[in-house]
Motif scaffolding. Structure first.
Motif, PDB file in Angstrom:
ATOM      1  N   LEU A 164      -6.835   8.282   8.593  1.00  0.00           N
ATOM      2  CA  LEU A 164      -6.438   6.874   8.540  1.00  0.00           C
ATOM      3  C   LEU A 164      -7.643   5.982   8.801  1.00  0.00           C
ATOM      4  CD1 LEU A 164      -4.376   4.544   8.476  1.00  0.00           C
ATOM      5  CD2 LEU A 164      -3.901   5.022  10.898  1.00  0.00           C
ATOM      6  N   LYS A 165      -7.918   5.113   7.864  1.00  0.00           N
ATOM      7  CA  LYS A 165      -8.967   4.103   8.031  1.00  0.00           C
ATOM      8  C   LYS A 165      -8.365   2.738   7.712  1.00  0.00           C
ATOM      9  CE  LYS A 165     -12.816   7.195   6.890  1.00  0.00           C
ATOM     10  NZ  LYS A 165     -12.059   8.425   6.639  1.00  0.00           N
ATOM     11  N   TRP A 166      -9.016   1.713   8.196  1.00  0.00           N
ATOM     12  CA  TRP A 166      -8.502   0.361   8.018  1.00  0.00           C
ATOM     13  C   TRP A 166      -9.578  -0.567   7.448  1.00  0.00           C
ATOM     14  CZ3 TRP A 166      -3.502  -1.143   8.882  1.00  0.00           C
ATOM     15  CH2 TRP A 166      -2.682  -0.240   9.584  1.00  0.00           C
ATOM     16  N   SER A 167      -9.154  -1.458   6.574  1.00  0.00           N
ATOM     17  CA  SER A 167      -9.955  -2.616   6.186  1.00  0.00           C
ATOM     18  C   SER A 167      -9.363  -3.810   6.929  1.00  0.00           C
ATOM     19  CB  SER A 167      -9.879  -2.855   4.671  1.00  0.00           C
ATOM     20  OG  SER A 167     -10.403  -1.761   3.961  1.00  0.00           O
ATOM     21  N   ILE A 200      -4.464   9.019   4.081  1.00  0.00           N
ATOM     22  CA  ILE A 200      -4.324  10.276   3.347  1.00  0.00           C
ATOM     23  C   ILE A 200      -3.590  11.262   4.252  1.00  0.00           C
ATOM     24  CG2 ILE A 200      -5.492  12.194   2.199  1.00  0.00           C
ATOM     25  CD1 ILE A 200      -7.878  10.317   1.750  1.00  0.00           C
ATOM     26  N   TRP A 220       0.850  -1.185   0.000  1.00  0.00           N
ATOM     27  CA  TRP A 220       0.000   0.000   0.000  1.00  0.00           C
ATOM     28  C   TRP A 220       0.886   1.234   0.000  1.00  0.00           C
ATOM     29  CZ3 TRP A 220       0.635   3.493   3.966  1.00  0.00           C
ATOM     30  CH2 TRP A 220       1.341   3.018   5.094  1.00  0.00           C
ATOM     31  N   GLU A 236       0.279  -1.885  11.502  1.00  0.00           N
ATOM     32  CA  GLU A 236       0.111  -3.048  10.635  1.00  0.00           C
ATOM     33  C   GLU A 236       0.861  -4.253  11.207  1.00  0.00           C
ATOM     34  OE1 GLU A 236       0.289  -3.815   5.821  1.00  0.00           O
ATOM     35  OE2 GLU A 236       1.788  -2.520   6.743  1.00  0.00           O
ATOM     36  N   PRO A 258       0.628   5.620   0.909  1.00  0.00           N
ATOM     37  CA  PRO A 258      -0.226   6.721   1.357  1.00  0.00           C
ATOM     38  C   PRO A 258      -0.538   7.664   0.207  1.00  0.00           C
ATOM     39  CG  PRO A 258       2.032   7.125   2.014  1.00  0.00           C
ATOM     40  CD  PRO A 258       2.008   5.738   1.414  1.00  0.00           C
ATOM     41  N   ARG A 282      -5.473  -3.742   6.200  1.00  0.00           N
ATOM     42  CA  ARG A 282      -4.935  -2.885   5.134  1.00  0.00           C
ATOM     43  C   ARG A 282      -5.281  -1.425   5.426  1.00  0.00           C
ATOM     44  NH1 ARG A 282      -3.171  -3.465  -0.112  1.00  0.00           N
ATOM     45  NH2 ARG A 282      -3.430  -1.626  -1.436  1.00  0.00           N
ATOM     46  N   PRO A 283      -4.263  -0.564   5.485  1.00  0.00           N
ATOM     47  CA  PRO A 283      -4.527   0.847   5.788  1.00  0.00           C
ATOM     48  C   PRO A 283      -4.956   1.631   4.551  1.00  0.00           C
ATOM     49  CG  PRO A 283      -2.181   0.483   5.590  1.00  0.00           C
ATOM     50  CD  PRO A 283      -2.832  -0.873   5.418  1.00  0.00           C
ATOM     51  N   HIS A 284      -5.744   2.661   4.791  1.00  0.00           N
ATOM     52  CA  HIS A 284      -6.115   3.646   3.777  1.00  0.00           C
ATOM     53  C   HIS A 284      -5.744   4.996   4.384  1.00  0.00           C
ATOM     54  CE1 HIS A 284      -8.449   0.423   1.817  1.00  0.00           C
ATOM     55  NE2 HIS A 284      -8.794   0.110   3.057  1.00  0.00           N
TER      56      HIS A 284
END
Length: 199
Positions: A69-72, A92, A26, A138, A28, A88-90
């Motif tokens: 920061l959001k996570w799946s 910005i 991933w 993570e 950023p 998995r991080p998302h």
């Protein structure tokens, strides 16, 4: 006036299918957002920053960095326990920087460039610390397991405790970096003096 770090950290899990647990798959998303300032000389530009810079705490900042920061996450109940199989991080990261209106005079242009390049470099260190935080999250997340947790409730509590400690460490490191950079004779002060005085 100071540079600053403001963080918005959303750690709630999003619905996820079984994602591969590989780290470093991933990246950023990094954005630069500017706020307008006016002036034709270094001192005029700096005064405008003081009047228009983003408010942080009781004062205004030259620039700051924040993140979303959001996570799946994929929680897997198995054998009476629960395993966090993937996370998995998302991420910005947003850098907020000043930008002069219009075209600067030739004598001011190189001084401004040196100043804003130095300020952006400072803020990107904060960005690197945020990425480091996400990598640590993570690392402690993927493979985490709790026993006697068929509904995957205990694991969420345990994960939240681990993340809180990591977040506090990241904030401490950012504060210490700012203290050095903005101390008497520090990098940020030197950038300001060079802009205002032309040194």
């Amino acid at each position: 006036m100071r540079t600053g770090l403001r963080v918005f950290c959303f750690l709630a899990g999003l619905p996820a299918s079984a994602l591969p647990a590989a780290a470093a798959d991933w990246k950023p998303v990094e954005k630069i957002v500017t706020y307008a300032i006016s002036g034709r000389t270094g001192i005029e530009l700096y005064r405008s920053i003081g009047e228009n810079g983003p408010k942080i705490g009781v004062g205004r900042a030259i620039a700051y960095t924040d993140f979303d920061l959001k996570w799946s996450r994929n929680y897997v109940p198995e054998r009476g326990g629960c395993t966090l199989a993937a996370a998995r991080p998302h991420l910005i990261i947003t850098y907020r920087l000043p930008k002069p209106k219009g075209t600067l005079p030739p004598e001011t242009r190189p001084r401004w460039k040196r100043f804003i390049d130095g300020i952006e470099k400072h803020e990107r260190v904060h960005g690197a610390l945020i990425v480091e935080l996400v990598e640590k999250i993570e690392a402690v997340s993927v493979g985490l397991r709790t026993e006697n947790d068929p509904k995957c409730r205990k694991i969420r509590v345990e994960l939240t405790e681990k993340l809180a400690a990591l977040s506090q460490e990241q904030r401490r490191m950012s504060r210490e970096f700012d203290q050095v950079e903005m101390s008497q004779g520090g990098n940020v002060q030197q950038l300001v003096l060079a802009l205002v005085n032309g040194g």
